[in-house]
Design a protein around this motif. Structure first.
Motif, mmCIF file in Angstrom:
data_model
loop_
_atom_site.group_PDB
_atom_site.id
_atom_site.type_symbol
_atom_site.label_atom_id
_atom_site.label_comp_id
_atom_site.label_asym_id
_atom_site.label_seq_id
_atom_site.Cartn_x
_atom_site.Cartn_y
_atom_site.Cartn_z
ATOM 1 N N THR A 44 0.834 -1.203 0.000
ATOM 2 C CA THR A 44 0.000 0.000 0.000
ATOM 3 C C THR A 44 0.868 1.252 0.000
ATOM 4 O OG1 THR A 44 -1.541 -1.188 1.420
ATOM 5 C CG2 THR A 44 -1.864 1.194 1.218
ATOM 6 N N ASP A 45 1.849 1.243 0.898
ATOM 7 C CA ASP A 45 2.680 2.427 1.081
ATOM 8 C C ASP A 45 4.022 2.212 0.385
ATOM 9 O OD1 ASP A 45 4.090 4.588 1.851
ATOM 10 O OD2 ASP A 45 3.899 4.256 4.010
ATOM 11 N N GLN B 223 4.244 5.580 -5.891
ATOM 12 C CA GLN B 223 3.599 4.284 -6.096
ATOM 13 C C GLN B 223 4.002 3.707 -7.460
ATOM 14 O OE1 GLN B 223 2.670 1.554 -4.867
ATOM 15 N NE2 GLN B 223 0.776 2.140 -3.837
ATOM 16 N N SER C 20 5.518 12.925 -5.585
ATOM 17 C CA SER C 20 4.170 12.841 -5.010
ATOM 18 C C SER C 20 3.884 11.376 -4.658
ATOM 19 C CB SER C 20 3.140 13.338 -6.020
ATOM 20 O OG SER C 20 3.014 12.383 -7.062
ATOM 21 N N GLY C 21 2.822 11.171 -3.878
ATOM 22 C CA GLY C 21 2.451 9.800 -3.501
ATOM 23 C C GLY C 21 2.213 8.923 -4.725
ATOM 24 N N ARG D 161 -5.236 7.389 -9.182
ATOM 25 C CA ARG D 161 -5.925 6.100 -9.153
ATOM 26 C C ARG D 161 -6.245 5.649 -10.575
ATOM 27 N NH1 ARG D 161 -11.023 6.532 -5.473
ATOM 28 N NH2 ARG D 161 -9.931 8.260 -4.500
ATOM 29 N N GLU E 292 -3.995 -3.044 -1.594
ATOM 30 C CA GLU E 292 -4.590 -1.703 -1.580
ATOM 31 C C GLU E 292 -3.707 -0.675 -2.280
ATOM 32 O OE1 GLU E 292 -6.318 -0.206 1.992
ATOM 33 O OE2 GLU E 292 -6.595 -2.210 2.820
ATOM 34 N N THR F 254 -4.288 1.618 -4.411
ATOM 35 C CA THR F 254 -4.806 2.957 -4.727
ATOM 36 C C THR F 254 -5.227 3.730 -3.474
ATOM 37 O OG1 THR F 254 -7.046 2.088 -5.065
ATOM 38 C CG2 THR F 254 -5.653 2.243 -7.010
ATOM 39 N N THR F 255 -5.092 3.116 -2.314
ATOM 40 C CA THR F 255 -5.610 3.729 -1.086
ATOM 41 C C THR F 255 -5.027 5.115 -0.810
ATOM 42 O OG1 THR F 255 -6.132 1.614 -0.094
ATOM 43 C CG2 THR F 255 -5.749 3.408 1.432
ATOM 44 N N LEU F 256 -3.741 5.284 -1.093
ATOM 45 C CA LEU F 256 -3.111 6.566 -0.781
ATOM 46 C C LEU F 256 -3.139 7.542 -1.954
ATOM 47 C CD1 LEU F 256 0.045 5.216 1.128
ATOM 48 C CD2 LEU F 256 -2.117 5.990 2.100
ATOM 49 N N LEU F 257 -3.829 7.179 -3.029
ATOM 50 C CA LEU F 257 -3.761 7.996 -4.248
ATOM 51 C C LEU F 257 -5.009 8.849 -4.453
ATOM 52 C CD1 LEU F 257 -2.305 5.371 -6.764
ATOM 53 C CD2 LEU F 257 -1.087 6.905 -5.213
ATOM 54 N N ASP F 258 -4.822 10.022 -5.061
ATOM 55 C CA ASP F 258 -5.987 10.819 -5.442
ATOM 56 C C ASP F 258 -6.626 10.213 -6.701
ATOM 57 O OD1 ASP F 258 -4.594 11.730 -7.726
ATOM 58 O OD2 ASP F 258 -3.843 13.489 -6.668
#
Ligand SMILES: Nc1ncnc2c1ncn2[C@@H]1O[C@H](COP(=O)(O)OP(=O)(O)O)[C@@H](O)[C@H]1O
Ligand SMILES: [Mg+2]
Length: 248
Positions: free
Chosen positions: A95-96, A154, A149-150, A183, A173, A175-179
C-alpha cells in the motif's frame, strides 16, 4: 483491459484449508481460518472490512506469511518450502510505497531491482530509464524519492517490481493513498500489463474491473464470484450486516 495474458504468464493462486495465527497480547489469534481458493482469473479483487484478513491472505502467496496448517501454491511453487522461488514468480506491491523503495532516487531504486538479472551496468541503467519512461517519470529519474508525489512514488515502487518480470502481481490496496487522477492512472497501467493480478482494495471501481471478486470477512473467504454479483452483495453486507451477524 489488455488482451488476456499468454498462458505462461498465468499461474493459479491456490490454497487449501489454510490457517494463519499471529501473536496477540493474550496468546495466538486466528487471522485466517481454513481458507481455500483457486484463482485463475486475469484480475481477482479481494474486498473486505479493515482487519478482516486481506493483507495476510495476499502475503501467503509470496511467503511473507507462513500458515500453521494447509497448503499454498503459486503456480507450481510451494511458497512455504521455496520462498525465494515464490518471490521470483510473484511481485508484491505494498500500500505504502515508502516501505518498498530502498534507494534515494527512482533510477537507483529500479536499477537495484535489476541488479540480479542484468549484470551490465550500462544496460541496467538503460532498462531502468525505459521503465521510468513507461511510467511517465523520466524527468524524475534523478530526483529524491522524498520529493515525489504519492502517486509518483507508487509508480516507482510498481516499476521496481515489474522490472524483474514476475508472472503474477499481488497488490495490497495499491490505490488507497492515491488521489482520483493517480488512481485512474494506476488502473490504466494495470490494464496494460500482461501479468495475472491479485489485488486487495476498498476501491470498488477498481474491484469492478476484476473478473473475479472474493469477499474476506472475519478471517474467511465468505463468498466469491463475478463482480456484478459480489459487489452489490458486499455493499449490502457493509450497510446491513454480514451473514450471521446480528442485524443481518
Ligand atoms: N503481525 C501481526 N501480529 C499480530 N496481529 C496481526 C499481525 N498482522 C495482522 N494482524 C491482525 O490480523 C488481523 C487481520 O489483519 P490484516 O490481514 O492486515 O487485515 P486487512 O488487510 O483486511 O485490514 C487484524 O486483526 C490484525 O490486527
Ligand atoms: Mg490490509
Amino acid at each position: 483491459m489488455a488482451d488476456a495474458p499468454p498462458d505462461e504468464l498465468r499461474a493459479s493462486l491456490y490454497c487449501a484449508d489454510v490457517t494463519v495465527t499471529m501473536d496477540g497480547p493474550h496468546g495466538p489469534v486466528t487471522v485466517l481460518d481454513r481458507v481455500s481458493c483457486e484463482f485463475t482469473a486475469r484480475r481477482t479483487a479481494v474486498v473486505g472490512l479493515n482487519g478482516s484478513g486481506k493483507s495476510t491472505f495476499l502475503r501467503l502467496f509470496n511467503a511473507l506469511v507462513t500458515p500453521v496448517s494447509g497448503v499454498v501454491r503459486t503456480g507450481s511453487v510451494d511458497p512455504v518450502a521455496f520462498p525465494r522461488d515464490a518471490r521470483r514468480q510473484v511481485g508484491f506491491v505494498f500500500t505504502d510505497p515508502a516501505s518498498q523503495i530502498l534507494m534515494p532516487t527512482p533510477l537507483e531504486d529500479i536499477e537495484l531491482s535489476l541488479r540480479r538479472g542484468v549484470k551490465d551496468r550500462v544496460e541496467r541503467t538503460e532498462r531502468a530509464m525505459a521503465w521510468l519512461r513507461r511510467m511517465g517519470l523520466e524527468a524524475r529519474a534523478h530526483h529524491s524519492v522524498f520529493d515525489l508525489s504519492g502517486g509518483e512514488r507508487q509508480l516507482v515502487a510498481l516499476a521496481a517490481v515489474l522490472a524483474v518480470e514476475p508472472r503474477v502481481l499481488v497488490l495490497d490496496e495499491p490505490t488507497t493513498l492515491l488521489d482520483l487522477r493517480n488512481r485512474l492512472r494506476l488502473r490504466e497501467l494495470l490494464d496494460s500489463l500482461p501479468q495475472q493480478q491479485l489485488v486487495s482494495t476498498h476501491d470498488l471501481d477498481l474491484a469492478a474491473t476484476a473478473e473475479h471478486v472474493a469477499v474476506v470477512h472475519d478471517s474467511r473467504i465468505i463468498d466469491q464470484g463475478p463482480p456484478e454479483r459480489m459487489l452489490p452483495l458486499y455493499r449490502a453486507w457493509c450497510a446491513s450486516g454480514f451473514p450471521g451477524e446480528a442485524g443481518a
